[in-house]
Design a protein around this motif. Structure first.
Motif, PDB file in Angstrom:
ATOM      1  N   ILE A   3       0.832  -1.191   0.000  1.00 37.23           N
ATOM      2  CA  ILE A   3       0.000   0.000   0.000  1.00 37.23           C
ATOM      3  C   ILE A   3       0.872   1.247   0.000  1.00 37.23           C
ATOM      4  O   ILE A   3       0.621   2.198  -0.705  1.00 37.23           O
ATOM      5  CB  ILE A   3      -0.918   0.021   1.239  1.00 37.23           C
ATOM      6  N   GLN A 117      -0.127  13.331   6.592  1.00 34.03           N
ATOM      7  CA  GLN A 117      -1.166  12.326   6.356  1.00 34.03           C
ATOM      8  C   GLN A 117      -1.331  11.373   7.531  1.00 34.03           C
ATOM      9  O   GLN A 117      -2.413  10.880   7.793  1.00 34.03           O
ATOM     10  CB  GLN A 117      -0.864  11.535   5.085  1.00 34.03           C
ATOM     11  N   GLU A 171     -26.648  22.292  17.897  1.00 33.56           N
ATOM     12  CA  GLU A 171     -27.211  21.208  17.085  1.00 33.56           C
ATOM     13  C   GLU A 171     -28.067  20.290  17.956  1.00 33.56           C
ATOM     14  O   GLU A 171     -29.085  19.780  17.513  1.00 33.56           O
ATOM     15  CB  GLU A 171     -26.115  20.397  16.391  1.00 33.56           C
ATOM     16  N   ASP A 175     -31.549  19.177  16.859  1.00 31.50           N
ATOM     17  CA  ASP A 175     -31.830  17.805  16.434  1.00 31.50           C
ATOM     18  C   ASP A 175     -32.475  16.952  17.518  1.00 31.50           C
ATOM     19  O   ASP A 175     -32.966  15.867  17.235  1.00 31.50           O
ATOM     20  CB  ASP A 175     -30.544  17.124  15.948  1.00 31.50           C
ATOM     21  N   ARG A 409     -21.399  27.109  11.528  1.00 29.24           N
ATOM     22  CA  ARG A 409     -20.818  26.091  10.648  1.00 29.24           C
ATOM     23  C   ARG A 409     -19.773  26.733   9.727  1.00 29.24           C
ATOM     24  O   ARG A 409     -18.678  26.210   9.546  1.00 29.24           O
ATOM     25  CB  ARG A 409     -21.902  25.436   9.786  1.00 29.24           C
ATOM     26  N   VAL A 424     -19.281  16.300  10.710  1.00 26.11           N
ATOM     27  CA  VAL A 424     -20.509  16.213  11.513  1.00 26.11           C
ATOM     28  C   VAL A 424     -20.436  15.069  12.514  1.00 26.11           C
ATOM     29  O   VAL A 424     -20.977  15.150  13.600  1.00 26.11           O
ATOM     30  CB  VAL A 424     -21.812  16.012  10.708  1.00 26.11           C
TER      31      VAL A 424
ATOM     32  N   ARG B 416     -19.066   6.590   3.124  1.00 24.85           N
ATOM     33  CA  ARG B 416     -18.366   6.393   4.390  1.00 24.85           C
ATOM     34  C   ARG B 416     -18.672   5.069   5.051  1.00 24.85           C
ATOM     35  O   ARG B 416     -17.986   4.685   5.997  1.00 24.85           O
ATOM     36  CB  ARG B 416     -18.804   7.436   5.406  1.00 24.85           C
ATOM     37  N   SER B 427     -28.370  17.895  11.233  1.00 21.55           N
ATOM     38  CA  SER B 427     -26.981  18.373  11.193  1.00 21.55           C
ATOM     39  C   SER B 427     -26.137  17.621  10.170  1.00 21.55           C
ATOM     40  O   SER B 427     -25.017  18.014   9.894  1.00 21.55           O
ATOM     41  CB  SER B 427     -26.339  18.278  12.580  1.00 21.55           C
ATOM     42  N   ARG B 428     -26.654  16.547   9.595  1.00 18.36           N
ATOM     43  CA  ARG B 428     -25.882  15.856   8.562  1.00 18.36           C
ATOM     44  C   ARG B 428     -25.937  16.599   7.231  1.00 18.36           C
ATOM     45  O   ARG B 428     -25.147  16.333   6.339  1.00 18.36           O
ATOM     46  CB  ARG B 428     -26.434  14.451   8.336  1.00 18.36           C
ATOM     47  N   GLU B 430     -25.339  19.650   5.006  1.00 24.59           N
ATOM     48  CA  GLU B 430     -24.627  20.926   5.033  1.00 24.59           C
ATOM     49  C   GLU B 430     -25.426  22.041   4.374  1.00 24.59           C
ATOM     50  O   GLU B 430     -25.189  23.205   4.637  1.00 24.59           O
ATOM     51  CB  GLU B 430     -23.202  20.843   4.479  1.00 24.59           C
ATOM     52  N   TYR B 431     -26.396  21.694   3.517  1.00 22.69           N
ATOM     53  CA  TYR B 431     -27.209  22.743   2.901  1.00 22.69           C
ATOM     54  C   TYR B 431     -28.583  22.786   3.545  1.00 22.69           C
ATOM     55  O   TYR B 431     -29.610  22.927   2.894  1.00 22.69           O
ATOM     56  CB  TYR B 431     -27.281  22.529   1.387  1.00 22.69           C
ATOM     57  N   GLN B 547     -25.520  30.196  -0.518  1.00 27.64           N
ATOM     58  CA  GLN B 547     -25.265  28.763  -0.677  1.00 27.64           C
ATOM     59  C   GLN B 547     -25.267  28.333  -2.134  1.00 27.64           C
ATOM     60  O   GLN B 547     -24.692  27.299  -2.473  1.00 27.64           O
ATOM     61  CB  GLN B 547     -26.315  27.948   0.095  1.00 27.64           C
ATOM     62  N   SER B 575       0.369   8.817  -6.657  1.00 30.39           N
ATOM     63  CA  SER B 575       1.226   7.947  -5.856  1.00 30.39           C
ATOM     64  C   SER B 575       0.543   6.594  -5.698  1.00 30.39           C
ATOM     65  O   SER B 575      -0.674   6.482  -5.789  1.00 30.39           O
ATOM     66  CB  SER B 575       1.471   8.565  -4.486  1.00 30.39           C
ATOM     67  N   ASN B 576       1.339   5.567  -5.466  1.00 30.08           N
ATOM     68  CA  ASN B 576       0.768   4.226  -5.320  1.00 30.08           C
ATOM     69  C   ASN B 576      -0.227   4.161  -4.183  1.00 30.08           C
ATOM     70  O   ASN B 576      -1.244   3.490  -4.273  1.00 30.08           O
ATOM     71  CB  ASN B 576       1.868   3.204  -5.075  1.00 30.08           C
ATOM     72  N   GLU B 577       0.106   4.868  -3.076  1.00 31.86           N
ATOM     73  CA  GLU B 577      -0.775   4.840  -1.919  1.00 31.86           C
ATOM     74  C   GLU B 577      -2.177   5.303  -2.314  1.00 31.86           C
ATOM     75  O   GLU B 577      -3.178   4.704  -1.973  1.00 31.86           O
ATOM     76  CB  GLU B 577      -0.352   5.835  -0.842  1.00 31.86           C
ATOM     77  N   GLN B 580      -4.108   3.000  -4.534  1.00 22.84           N
ATOM     78  CA  GLN B 580      -4.636   1.889  -3.754  1.00 22.84           C
ATOM     79  C   GLN B 580      -5.914   2.289  -3.018  1.00 22.84           C
ATOM     80  O   GLN B 580      -6.915   1.588  -3.036  1.00 22.84           O
ATOM     81  CB  GLN B 580      -3.566   1.474  -2.739  1.00 22.84           C
ATOM     82  N   GLN B 584      -9.718   1.018  -3.588  1.00 18.66           N
ATOM     83  CA  GLN B 584     -10.470   0.368  -2.521  1.00 18.66           C
ATOM     84  C   GLN B 584     -11.806   1.047  -2.272  1.00 18.66           C
ATOM     85  O   GLN B 584     -12.829   0.407  -2.133  1.00 18.66           O
ATOM     86  CB  GLN B 584      -9.674   0.463  -1.227  1.00 18.66           C
ATOM     87  N   LYS B 595     -13.061  13.560  -0.898  1.00 21.77           N
ATOM     88  CA  LYS B 595     -13.110  13.276   0.525  1.00 21.77           C
ATOM     89  C   LYS B 595     -12.202  12.106   0.901  1.00 21.77           C
ATOM     90  O   LYS B 595     -12.060  11.783   2.070  1.00 21.77           O
ATOM     91  CB  LYS B 595     -14.555  12.981   0.943  1.00 21.77           C
ATOM     92  N   GLY B 598      -5.921  11.966   1.969  1.00 16.62           N
ATOM     93  CA  GLY B 598      -4.658  12.100   1.249  1.00 16.62           C
ATOM     94  C   GLY B 598      -4.816  12.585  -0.175  1.00 16.62           C
ATOM     95  O   GLY B 598      -3.860  12.668  -0.924  1.00 16.62           O
TER      96      GLY B 598
END
Ligand SMILES: Cc1cc2nc3c(=O)[nH]c(=O)nc-3n(C[C@H](O)[C@H](O)[C@H](O)COP(=O)(O)OP(=O)(O)OC[C@H]3O[C@@H](n4cnc5c(N)ncnc54)[C@H](O)[C@@H]3O)c2cc1C
Ligand SMILES: Nc1nc2c(ncn2[C@@H]2O[C@H](COP(=O)(O)OP(=O)(O)O)[C@@H](O)[C@H]2O)c(=O)[nH]1
Ligand SMILES: [Mg+2]
Lengths: 439, 627
Positions: A3, A117, A171, A175, A409, A424, B416, B427-428, B430-431, B547, B575-577, B580, B584, B595, B598
């Motif tokens: 990696i 990093q 929040e 919420d 925010r 968040v 994620r 709150s999740r 952003e707009y 916005q 870069s390889n990292e 990878q 993934q 997001k 790196g």
């Protein structure tokens, strides 16, 4: 495929040198050291080893220090080889490293990038490190150390934590409004803390000018009528002939500058074309450029060889001091009465030069008694800080909790951009750790 | 053999929306579920909506889905949460009569013409050439389909815990689904284990109602659906009580007997829906935890005690419940329990909710690691639409973080993954200021009409509403006044000589269309149906503008899609990292790629320029083909 590649590079200065340091970082480090130098030394202890190629041919002998990750600069396994700093020696070792599978030469800045990093350094610290490496004066070093050592980051992170906490409370009110565990009244204390925070950020932004002086030097512009002796003064202070000096008025056409170190600070001295009306094309351009540096000056030395010639109509900031300097006093000192100028000097005899230096030192920032040099040293920091402070101010001024929350925010995004980020999930973590929410 | 365009497995909240959405697009659809009579069952608390969740219901409704209408038909205590905190965070919620909800949902499902309901246990999936091609039932029946949507909720290897008792089940009294879990494993999908819990059910006739507080409904209930004019059900109150020191002591003394704390449960539970054991362990010193006593129906004596979900043994449950004021001699109808179940790592999915490794298969609901009816329903809508589109050979329809909470949820899940059951929060988003419950129709119905999932009735009604809205806005923007003129009418405006329109003035606190009528009698022409919306839009206008630029940027990044089979090793200069990591995580578009840990600006521009090149090449090829 692995990696992460293992990287290496010569980390010390130009060759030849007494000693050269080669740094290796990545998962293959231990293996490579084992093969180059025999047994792996104890972590973080210098060990004298013979360095050989894979065929057993001796390359050099030197000190080997092994830093197993994550307690290393990059956060990965790292090793430093201190070898003799001859060109041939170093190149032979780098070639030997290149021969290993999965090893490659590091790109510029790659060790720091990996440290970033792997969470060993944040953005501000990386910038600080870059500044530390290029620091030339004592004050630049102190500023960079503050930054690379995390002093400044700690300040920002402290603010970011306060902001995250405030946001989490707000929040939670938005919420989890239907939960009795969320006290609706936390807001009061939250908003007063945000007002305080905005004040602290503003005070910090005010330090940016100081940081710029430390980083980029105090900008002193030598101005005055043609032939007043400006170029001669520049040469005298630089102790070498930088500017051409003749008795012909209008000799200097371009802006010349020289960096001096004064009491640990960097000072940038600018020689300019004398300001006068002229039809001469090149001189006119020189005068335009002179006006431009005058606009950015921290201090002006206004030179004149006669008492009547201190005319000064250039627009400069209120707090930019203009020091009147009488020149060529070896020749016409008798023409001057005390008080007609602030300083009197002759570049020919050197009289008054020491007084001038003392006077300049008095205009350097006074850092006596300051323990911390945490100040925004880059425009990037100042921009983000200003955005954060403006958003905080709006959050206090607008109506509607949803809109106020939006401003918070934005403030935390801006602050986050300096060092890293807020997420968040981060907010939710704070909420769940402080409140018993959920039915 | 019978064959369909789309088969949906599971008649829960996700399944019903999926089946209805696929059918609305015209797909020949089948809904395979254990029992017809459990269609529309609410497994846990009898309520729909809430903060963040109410937004999802409004969005489902805007695309002509079922949940909003059904909740309106079953709602017995409507409350608009956060009424005073700003329109962006208002969340409609209602308690629902369980029976009315189930019946209304079953009526909706029955009414769909091109939808068959098939009873039975779906045991395996039919595959053709690495593509899902149908469903194999436990009893041996086989049904073919071009696309299959799996919405099996908590049923995959479901295991109920009550103290140290373990019962394999999908819900209390219902058998788990074992076969499909094996099928998903065989497809090479990453599975995980989660848990959730539910409280005991109480007999309301044995509660001393004089000893508990009350919470009432809103006086003027606001329906979920754009199509509902008024709420017809009688509105009821619910009780409020609290745990006591005695309650806490019993729980603390018996904590080792809770399935949660004895190490019996490996699944991770949600932090925002803690069991009473969790509350005592983590926040024991509190002076008591609030409990809502929610009637499960208008003519049902069952009470759902909201706030004390538990996996303690039955005797301990009975003991601690009876220490709570009002519940001293309560009869327990059904003990509380915790349930563990398999879920699929949602990073296996595309934004259309189709499984990357298995074309033809779509997943929605709790199976993707979420919790809640609304989250399930919203995913069901997305998966149902896309399954139908796939079956018809049409392009997928994906939601964006910038247009909906649905988009936020699906982007979060697929990029994620999850570490605990995922629930929506405002709150999740952003707009958040742009994504309001009140403007869900304006945000999504036009796209739904274009796509073809919005029925005639709503299209007409929306068309007339939108016409009135636009007329009103044009009128508000055409009327203007100077600060001086304003002052003469008692309007305090900044004395800057600027003319302001009526729309601008509405952005100031306390200004209403009603209040501006003396100044501009023409405002009487504004349709009362749209005046609320105009008012809110005016108040948010400046924030919307701010916005808008951000949103445009994100949209651009989202629209730069990265092909699923993209080979990062072909991309020079990374870069390889990073190669990878990208290989993934397989970001679906540039916004997601940014997001990835790196990711440097240089790497982003490399990726972008490659994507642009591909796009141009594709256009050229298309152009040549056209000639
Ligand atoms: C005990 C418990 C407690 C909960 N607590 C909460 C809570 O506190 N808060 C909250 O927000 N949410 C809670 N939930 C979650 C909420 O009920 C679910 O999120 C929601 O119902 C999920 O909807 P779904 O459509 O994904 O699945 P479900 O509603 O579970 O529906 C699944 C359907 O699929 C059918 N099915 C399954 N397997 C097969 C098969 N092989 N063949 C045919 N049909 C099949 C079932 O019969 C069922 O009709 C809880 C759920 C449970 C069970
Ligand atoms: N005697 C004497 N002559 C000086 C001194 N400083 C400058 N000069 C002379 O003054 C003339 C103009 O000097 P210069 O430095 O070029 O002036 P500038 O036009 O202001 O840059 C030159 O002939 C210098 O030799 C000094 O201190 N004493
Ligand atoms: Mg000169």
């Amino acid at each position: 495929m692995q990696i992460t590649d293992t990287i290496y590079a010569l980390s010390s200065g130009a060759l030849p040198a007494g000693v050269a340091v080669i740094r290796i970082s990545g998962p293959a480090t231990a293996d490579v050291i084992g093969r180059l130098c025999g047994a792996l030394p104890q972590p973080r202890r210098a060990a004298l080893r013979t360095i050989r190629t894979r065929n057993g041919e001796i390359l050099d002998s030197g000190l080997v220090i092994y830093f197993p990750g994550p307690a290393s600069f990059t956060g990965e396994d790292c090793c430093e080889l201190q070898v003799h700093g001859g060109r041939a020696v170093v190149h032979a070792i780098l070639d030997a490293l290149a021969g290993f599978e999965g090893l490659r030469h590091a790109e510029a800045g790659e060790f720091s990038r990996r440290a970033f990093q792997n969470g060993k350094l944040d953005l501000v610290e990386v910038e600080g490190l870059a500044d530390l490496i290029t620091a030339e004066t004592e004050m630049q070093r102190r500023l960079a150390i503050e930054q690379s050592g995390g002093g400044q980051s700690a300040l920002y992170q402290g603010w970011a934590r306060r902001l995250t906490h405030a946001r989490a409370m707000i929040e939670a009110e938005l919420d989890f409004a239907d939960e009795d565990d969320i006290p609706g009244s936390v807001s009061e204390t939250i908003w007063s803390d945000m007002a305080k925070l905005a004040g602290e950020i503003d005070a910090h932004i005010d330090q940016a000018g100081l940081a710029e002086i430390i980083r980029d030097g105090l900008k002193i512009v030598i101005a005055g009528e043609p032939n007043a002796g400006k170029s001669s003064l520049l040469n005298a202070l630089a102790k070498r002939d930088i500017a051409i000096v003749t008795e012909i008025a209008g000799t200097t056409r371009d802006v010349l500058s020289v960096d001096l170190s004064l009491a640990g600070f960097s000072v940038k001295l600018y020689d300019t074309a004398g300001l006068r009306e002229t039809d001469e094309l090149v001189e006119r351009e020189g005068i335009r450029r002179a006006r431009e540096v005058i606009g950015h000056a921290d201090l002006i030395l206004l030179l004149s060889e006669k008492p009547g010639d201190f005319v000064w109509n250039e627009p400069v900031g209120n707090d930019v001091p203009v020091i009147r300097v009488a020149t060529k006093i070896d020749r016409n000192g008798a023409n001057w009465a005390p008080g007609q100028a602030d300083l009197f000097l002759s570049t020919k005899t050197g009289d008054g030069i020491a007084d001038l230096l003392e006077e300049l030192k008095a205009h350097l920032p006074d850092l006596a008694g300051r323990t911390s040099l945490a100040m925004p040293s880059r425009k990037r920091h100042v921009d983000c800080l200003k955005q954060a402070s403006a958003a905080l101010a709006r959050s206090l001024a607008v109506e509607g909790l949803d809109i106020q929350a939006e401003q918070l925010r934005m403030a935390s995004d801006a602050l986050g951009r300096i060092t890293g980020r807020v997420d968040v999930e981060n907010l939710l973590d704070v909420i769940f750790s402080e409140f018993c929410v959920g039915k | 053999m019978t064959s369909y365009d789309v088969i949906v497995i599971g008649g829960g909240h996700a399944g019903c929306e999926a089946a209805s959405a696929a059918a609305r697009l015209g797909a020949r659809t089948a809904l395979v579920t254990h029992k017809k009579e459990t269609i529309g069952v609410m497994s846990c608390n009898p309520a729909i909506g809430g903060l963040g969740k109410g937004h999802l219901v409004r969005e489902i409704d805007a695309l002509d889905g079922l949940m909003g209408r059904v909740a309106d038909a079953a709602g017995i205590q409507f409350r608009l949460l956060n009424r005073r905190k700003g329109p962006a965070v208002r969340g409609p919620r209602t308690q629902a009569d369980r029976r009315l909800y189930r019946e209304a949902m079953q009526r909706e499902i029955d009414a769909i013409e091109n939808l068959d309901v098939i009873e039975g246990d779906a045991f395996d999936l039919l595959t053709d050439d690495e593509t899902v091609a149908g469903v194999i039932m436990k009893d041996g029946r086989v049904f073919r389909a071009a696309a299959v949507v799996l919405t099996t909720g908590t049923f995959l290897k479901g295991l109920i815990h009550v103290g140290d008792r373990k019962i394999p089940a999908g819900r209390v009294g219902e058998a788990p689904s074992v076969g499909l879990s094996e099928t998903l494993c065989r497809f090479g999908l990453r599975l995980g284990r989660l848990k959730t819990g539910t409280p005991a059910r109480l007999d309301g006739r044995t509660i001393d109602w004089d000893r508990v507080g009350r919470q009432g409904p809103d006086e003027d209930p606001v329906p979920f659906s754009f199509m509902t004019d008024t709420i017809l059900n009688r509105q009821i109150e619910c009780g409020v009580t609290r745990t006591t020191d005695a309650t806490h002591k019993i729980i603390a003394d018996n904590i080792h007997r809770s399935a949660m704390y004895s190490g019996q449960i490996e699944g991770v539970g949600p932090r925002y829906c803690p069991s009473i054991e969790d509350k005592i362990v983590r926040f024991g010193e509190r002076d008591g935890h609030q409990i809502f006593l929610e009637p499960e129906g208008l003519d049902d004596d069952t009470i759902y005690p909201n706030g004390i979900s538990t996996s303690l043994p039955e005797d301990v449950q009975a003991a601690f419940i009876r220490t709570i004021p009002g519940l001293e001699s309560v009869a327990i109808l059904q003990p509380g329990y915790a349930i563990e179940y398999d879920h699929v790592d949602p990073r296996e999915l595309q934004l259309s909710l189709s499984v990357r490794k298995m074309p033809g298969l779509f997943l929605a609901g709790q199976i993707n690691g979420t919790t809640g009816y609304e989250e399930a329903g919203a995913q069901g809508l997305v998966a149902g639409l896309n399954a139908a589109l796939a079956a018809m050979g049409r392009e997928p329809f994906v939601f964006s973080r910038t247009d909906s909470y649905i988009g936020v949820m699906i982007d979060d899940l697929t990029s994620r993954g999850i570490t605990e059951p995922y629930r929506m929060f405002t709150s999740r988003a952003e707009y958040r200021l742009s994504l309001r419950a009140d403007n869900a129709d304006m945000r999504l119905t036009p796209a739904g009409i274009e796509l073809g999932c919005v029925g005639e009735e709503r299209r007409t009604r929306f068309g007339s509403w939108k016409g009135a809205y636009e007329e009103g806005r044009t009128l508000l923007r055409s009327l203007s006044i100077t600060p001086n003129e304003g002052a003469r009418h008692g309007l305090k405006l900044n004395q800057d000589g600027q003319r302001r329109t009526a729309f601008d003035i509405l952005a100031f606190p306390d200004q209403t269309i009603e209040g501006l009528r003396p100044l501009w009698p023409q405002l009487e022409a504004i349709d009362p149906r749209v005046s609320g919306a105009l008012q809110i839009d005016a108040a948010y206008a400046v924030y919307m503008e701010r916005q808008a630029a951000d949103i445009a940027g994100i949209r651009r990044e989202e629209s730069a899609t990265i092909p699923d089979d993209f080979d990062y090793s072909d991309l020079p200069g990374l870069s390889n990292e990073l190669k990878q990591k990208l290989a993934q995580q397989r970001p679906r578009n540039l916004a997601q790629a940014m997001k990835v840990d790196g990711m440097t600006p240089a790497a982003v521009s490399l990726l972008l320029s490659w994507l642009r090149r591909q796009e141009r090449r594709a256009q050229r090829v298309a152009g040549q083909a056209a000639q």
